[in-house]
Design an enzyme around this catalytic site. Structure first.
Site, short mmCIF file in Angstrom:
data_model
loop_
_atom_site.label_atom_id
_atom_site.label_comp_id
_atom_site.label_asym_id
_atom_site.label_seq_id
_atom_site.Cartn_x
_atom_site.Cartn_y
_atom_site.Cartn_z
N SER A 136 0.67 -0.76 0.30
CA SER A 136 -0.09 0.21 -0.27
C SER A 136 0.61 1.44 -0.32
CB SER A 136 -0.77 0.06 1.55
OG SER A 136 -2.36 0.88 0.72
N GLU A 256 -8.91 -4.75 -4.63
CA GLU A 256 -8.80 -4.66 -3.25
C GLU A 256 -8.92 -3.15 -2.96
OE1 GLU A 256 -5.80 -3.58 -2.98
OE2 GLU A 256 -4.35 -4.94 -4.31
N HIS A 375 -7.64 -6.11 -0.12
CA HIS A 375 -6.74 -4.89 0.07
C HIS A 375 -6.11 -5.36 1.32
CE1 HIS A 375 -3.67 -1.05 -0.71
NE2 HIS A 375 -4.13 -1.22 0.77
#
Length: 491
Positions: A136, A256, A375
């Protein structure tokens, strides 16, 4: 470093999220520039590969302390280092000072890498085999270091998980976010010198806590370009192939955003999304993509994006609309910049490996059926959560994963450490144990192969090729950029 007082406000009530995101971290401070070293061999002659973890959190939160790096370290021949860097206002606030244009958090990472070069041999590590990896916001940071001339020679391989630098940028000298902060702290903005003098008198905690809404921060609190760290925008550096020549492993997850829109301004539930909601919110979502091109007009691409993603045969199908809306976010935030960076790295004939993590984790069985890998799901496997022992006996487990998922965790660790060791996720030379993993094909400009990472992995070719060309070639042209056509050296 920044933490949150409650888990519930983030929708992270499950204990496994608390352990990953907040474990061992009970406070936050600007005085955070520490690192942790995990090693099984304190010999200066061990020469183990070194993996330096850059934590995620959108560059506004996170900590080195919240990842159990002792698990992959104990199971593999590797030294792991987890580092802190300043985040949010304290890490990325732009000023007009020549020696402080912004990017302080990224410069903190460079300082940590310099420390690793000078000291890691004392912990059994090989300073000539350093891999930086992150997820990320940490993946963004890793990609920015791959692009930065200031980081040349400080690492030899890189891994970006769910984050590559196709992101909004701030031109050096643009202090709009600093003025926003000043207003929140009752400082004048009419005089730059008076504004800065007032800000310097404020307690660090007050400066850290004044955070704009997420969209504002991502548009105006982003990396600064035009300085020594980033002489040009990440997009320009990638398209010009001006990247550090290091082996690169990079990829993203298949879903995600789960049930959340990319800029978190609308919840995407099982009822789907109306056409009106789609068209009303799309321009805001697209700012994430267009703001990497300074001065671009998002309105130039709204209709082309609608034409590209909306199914003319199902114009009012709310489930189909929702799913395509999420795909736009995944493509712009993750897939398209990942492909662009993979192409830039592969152009230098270094070893590049791309993946898409696809496994739907059984532990999250309550999730909506359309969510495959959300995610951050990859982190549970990479850091060995399925392997955490329980308290009821030698065959008990702390968290309820399947046996297949425990094998997937071991496979991911092996792929990552093999890459850090040898530049090839398939090469287990020097491994503590050899695993019979699916062959991961090397990404090249001609083949564009990647690995579909799952409990049963398989190879794929040219991930979403049409959509990737749309975002990496057609859309930039609409925004006034000169673009190299696939397979051509002409700009």
């Amino acid at each position: 470093m920044m933490d949150f007082s409650t888990y519930e406000e983030l929708g992270l009530e499950d204990p496994i999220f608390k352990e990953m995101l907040f474990w061992r971290s009970t406070s936050s401070s600007e005085d955070c520039l520490f690192l942790n070293v995990y090693t099984s061999k304190l010999s200066s002659t061990s020469n183990l590969p070194v993996m330096v973890w850059v934590h995620g959190g959108a560059m506004v939160m996170g900590s080195a302390d919240t990842y159990p790096a002792e698990i992959p370290t104990a199971l593999n021949n590797v030294v792991m280092v987890t580092i802190n860097y300043r985040v949010g206002n304290l890490g990325f606030l732009p000023t007009l000072e020549e020696d402080a244009p912004g990017n302080f958090g990224l410069l903190d990472v460079i300082k940590a890498l310099q420390w690793v070069q000078a000291n890691i041999r004392n912990f059994g590590g090989d300073p000539d085999r350093v891999t930086i990896f992150g997820e990320s916001g940490g993946g963004w940071a890793v990609s920015l270091l791959v692009l930065s001339p200031m980081a040349t020679g400080l690492f030899h391989r890189a891994i970006s998980q769910s984050g590559v630098a196709g992101m909004p940028i701030t031109q050096k000298g643009n202090i709009r976010r600093t003025e926003y902060l000043a207003g929140g702290l009752n400082c004048t903005t009419s005089s730059y010198d008076e504004m800065m003098s007032c800000l310097r008198e404020k307690p660090g905690q007050d400066v850290a806590e004044v955070v704009a809404d997420f969209t504002f921060f991502m548009r105006h609190g982003s990396p600064v370009v035009g300085d020594k760290f980033l002489p040009e925008s990440p997009w320009d550096l990638m398209t010009k192939k001006q990247v550090n020549k290091v082996d690169y492993l990079l990829g993203s997850n298949s879903n995600e955003f789960g049930n959340q829109s990319p800029n978190m301004n609308i919840v995407l539930d099982e009822d789907g999304m109306t056409r009106a909601e789609f068209e009303d919110t799309l321009p805001t979502e697209l700012l994430w993509y267009t703001d990497q091109f300074l001065g671009s007009d998002v309105n130039l691409i709204v209709q082309p994006v609608i034409d590209q993603y909306m199914d003319p045969d199902r114009p009012d199908d709310q489930i189909a609309i929702r799913d395509q809306y999420v795909q736009i976010g995944i493509d712009t935030w993750f897939r398209a910049p990942t492909v662009l960076m993979a192409q830039a790295a592969a152009d230098h004939a270094v070893r590049v490996y791309q993946y898409e993590f696809k496994h739907r984790t059984s532990y999250f069985a309550s999730r909506a059926p359309h969510i495959e890998a959300d995610h951050g799901d990859d982190l549970f496997y990479l850091f060995g959560f399925p392997l955490m022992p329980g308290e009821t006996g030698p065959d008990s487990w702390k968290y309820n994963f399947t046996e297949e998922e425990r094998e997937l965790s071991l496979d991911m660790m092996a792929y990552w450490v093999n890459f850090a060791t040898n530049g090839d996720p398939n090469d287990s030379t020097g491994s503590a144990r050899v695993r019979n993993t699916t062959n991961w094909p090397r990404y090249t400009l001609s083949s564009q192969e990647y690995l579909k990472l799952d409990v049963t992995s398989s190879a794929g070719v040219k991930i979403r090729e049409t959509r990737m060309k749309f975002w990496n070639e057609e859309v930039p042209r609409l925004l006034g950029k000169k673009v190299r056509t696939s397979g051509s050296d002409e700009l």
